[in-house]
Motif scaffolding. Sequence first.
Motif, PDB file in Angstrom:
ATOM      1  N   ARG A 179       0.760  -1.259   0.009  1.00 28.47           N
ATOM      2  CA  ARG A 179      -0.152  -0.153   0.096  1.00 28.47           C
ATOM      3  C   ARG A 179       0.940   1.226   0.106  1.00 28.47           C
ATOM      4  O   ARG A 179       1.820   1.473   0.997  1.00 28.47           O
ATOM      5  N   GLY A 180       0.536   1.951  -0.840  1.00 29.24           N
ATOM      6  CA  GLY A 180       1.622   3.337  -0.922  1.00 29.24           C
ATOM      7  C   GLY A 180       1.014   4.425  -2.090  1.00 29.24           C
ATOM      8  O   GLY A 180      -0.160   4.303  -2.696  1.00 29.24           O
ATOM      9  N   PHE A 181       1.546   5.447  -2.134  1.00 32.84           N
ATOM     10  CA  PHE A 181       1.384   6.582  -2.982  1.00 32.84           C
ATOM     11  C   PHE A 181       2.451   6.429  -4.085  1.00 32.84           C
ATOM     12  O   PHE A 181       3.153   5.679  -4.132  1.00 32.84           O
ATOM     13  N   CYS A 182       1.978   7.714  -5.070  1.00 28.69           N
ATOM     14  CA  CYS A 182       2.835   7.629  -6.205  1.00 28.69           C
ATOM     15  C   CYS A 182       4.539   7.418  -5.918  1.00 28.69           C
ATOM     16  O   CYS A 182       5.281   6.710  -6.651  1.00 28.69           O
ATOM     17  N   ALA A 183       4.883   8.264  -4.849  1.00 25.17           N
ATOM     18  CA  ALA A 183       6.187   8.387  -4.454  1.00 25.17           C
ATOM     19  C   ALA A 183       6.876   7.056  -4.162  1.00 25.17           C
ATOM     20  O   ALA A 183       7.881   6.641  -4.393  1.00 25.17           O
ATOM     21  N   HIS A 184       6.067   6.183  -3.546  1.00 18.94           N
ATOM     22  CA  HIS A 184       6.452   4.941  -3.002  1.00 18.94           C
ATOM     23  C   HIS A 184       6.761   4.140  -4.111  1.00 18.94           C
ATOM     24  O   HIS A 184       7.800   3.353  -4.213  1.00 18.94           O
ATOM     25  N   TYR A 185       5.735   4.004  -4.997  1.00 15.85           N
ATOM     26  CA  TYR A 185       5.923   3.033  -6.220  1.00 15.85           C
ATOM     27  C   TYR A 185       6.918   3.591  -7.092  1.00 15.85           C
ATOM     28  O   TYR A 185       7.746   2.724  -7.898  1.00 15.85           O
TER      29      TYR A 185
END
Length: 689
Positions: free
Chosen positions: A411-417
């Motif tokens: 689970r993450g946001f664009c910066a994580h991926y």
Amino acid sequence: MSLKPSLLPTRALLWLLCGFLLLLLPQWDRLPVWLAAACIALAGWRWLAQTGRARLPGRWLRLAIMGTLIAVYIATVSGRFSVDTAASFFVLAVGLKWLETANRRDFFVLFFILVYLATVNFLFRQDIGWSLVTLAGVVVTLVALQLLHTPADSRHSSFHGLRRLGGMLLKTLPVVIALFVFFPRMAPLWSVPLVSDQARTGLSDSMTPGDISSLAQSSERAFRVTFAGETPEHRDRYWRGLILDRFDGRTWSQWQQEPYRPLGRVNRDAGLEALADNEYDVLMEASGQRWVYALDNSRPVSANITEVSGRVFRLERPADTSVRYRMELERETGTAGELSPAERRQYLQLPPQGNQRSRQLARDLAMGAGTDLAFANAVLNRFREQPYYYTLRPPAMPDDPVDTLLFDAQRGFCAHYASAMTFLLRAADIPARVVAGYQGGSPGPDEAYLIIRQYDAHAWVEAWIEERGWVRFDPTAAIAPQRIESGLRDAVAEEGSFLEDSWASPQRYGDLPLVQWASLQLDRINYNWQRWVIGYQGQSQMDLMSRLPGNIGLRELGYLTAGLMGVALLVAALVAAIRHGGAARTDPAGVLVSRWTRLLQKRGSTVPAGATPLELARMTEQQAPAAAAVARAFARDLNNHYYGSGSRSRPGRGSHRSTELRLMRRRLARIRRELRKRSTVHGPAQHPS
């Protein structure tokens, strides 16, 4: 010994206090809380002294208060100096001035200081809403200045002050507009940088996964874009801002830091020429940073930005105000070039330790992929096929964040991926980098331009593919295609986290058409204000003047401005002359006094300016004693006419005024005959009266 505040009119002081409070409003989020509270307390103290509920402090107490507040200010500044801190100190000085406002001279000094404070506001607030608040503060202080000269027993003086002020503003408005349009916009001899300690909303020069998810809770504008041709589809609006290519295990940053630049103001002038079919115009809000935002395959058209390595663009100075620049879209050349050995090392850099499971995953995927492009697509397929989720509420990932995201949290946001995919690419010996910027944008009113807000902030990946060069890969598009196709609101609709911390933002209430309509109309007004008023600079003026016949340049603009000012002064003089003549026609008694004065001057009498009717009667008696009685009667008639108990404006006075004027004309005619008789018998008098 304390000062006595009773010398100033109460109404004038009250309006001046209101003007001070209005001029403080635009600085509410810039001033320290203690400083704003101190200024309001000092102004309140002055008002209590005016109403008799307190006494203004004496000299020693004032010095003690001043020393204490300055010491607190120095302690809070802690050696930092900028235009921001200097402006804050000026506000403190204005607050202290209230304690020594005891007479008219102090009132005038404070009035001019408040006008200067209004100009300071424009250093930090230039949008139309706060500009109107500052203008209201100036208007209120001008009313206070008028009330200072109004008799204390005058009724409705505040209303009349506003009406007189409005009349003066309407008279000068055409001249102000003409000067604004035609006065040559020459470059200043110096530059004042707005170095500020305030944190600005926007992308920074580093990215720790989670930073952009916090930014996504802000609906502040980042920039607006106007296209000459068709607006690109939502999925194609990738606004590149900066490249992050150095990873320390948690944070991505720039390999090369921004070089030092001398202090100065940013050039925000992009001209007013019509956009070509392949051009677009960007109006960027103040960010405090040098980078700007542009689509792929863009090149700069305006001279206020330059291209640097990595197909990104920079301002010469940090954007301390709104900046307007123009870009041109080019076709892809198809030439990839080669990476130098130094660049290859730069885009393959990884920490020597950490995230071991991700390194092993990269090796496993590389074994099944025959090419670099196939490896990148394999990573995207993993994101697309396995249960990864796009969320604004990602869990904490303190240790080995890439491993935690890929194998545990998912689970993450664009910066994580983007961080995870860039790590995998580099671990597979494929040069890669994180690109930070914005994606998408919502239509403005009538779809005239796009509005890109902070919640459109985005991060994606670029990988070097042989024979193709840098290719964009966006893992967010694989996990949550709604984010790329339609925006953040749709991507997190089920989660309900869109602007959940911004209850006052109109963008949060997308299902209320009236709120959205009002928000867009306000944005339209502010956009035009920033573009055509705030952004009206030297090149913009030349572009506008080039549309007029005559090939107008700076010299011609100077002549034109001088001519306009000359015409304005001539018109003002003619109006004043006509009004003076009109005043004489509306005051027939004054005409009779003027005639009486000229009669005496012809007889050799020296009539002082402002001579009263009784003084004129004594001069007449010296010239013609036989006219003494009628001259005194004429003087009494004039005094009764101007200063008698019967008001000239009282209903029913019209016929009585006519009778008075006929009587005064007959008496003046008799005085003229007596003076002529005296002149015929004795000749002109040789002695002054």
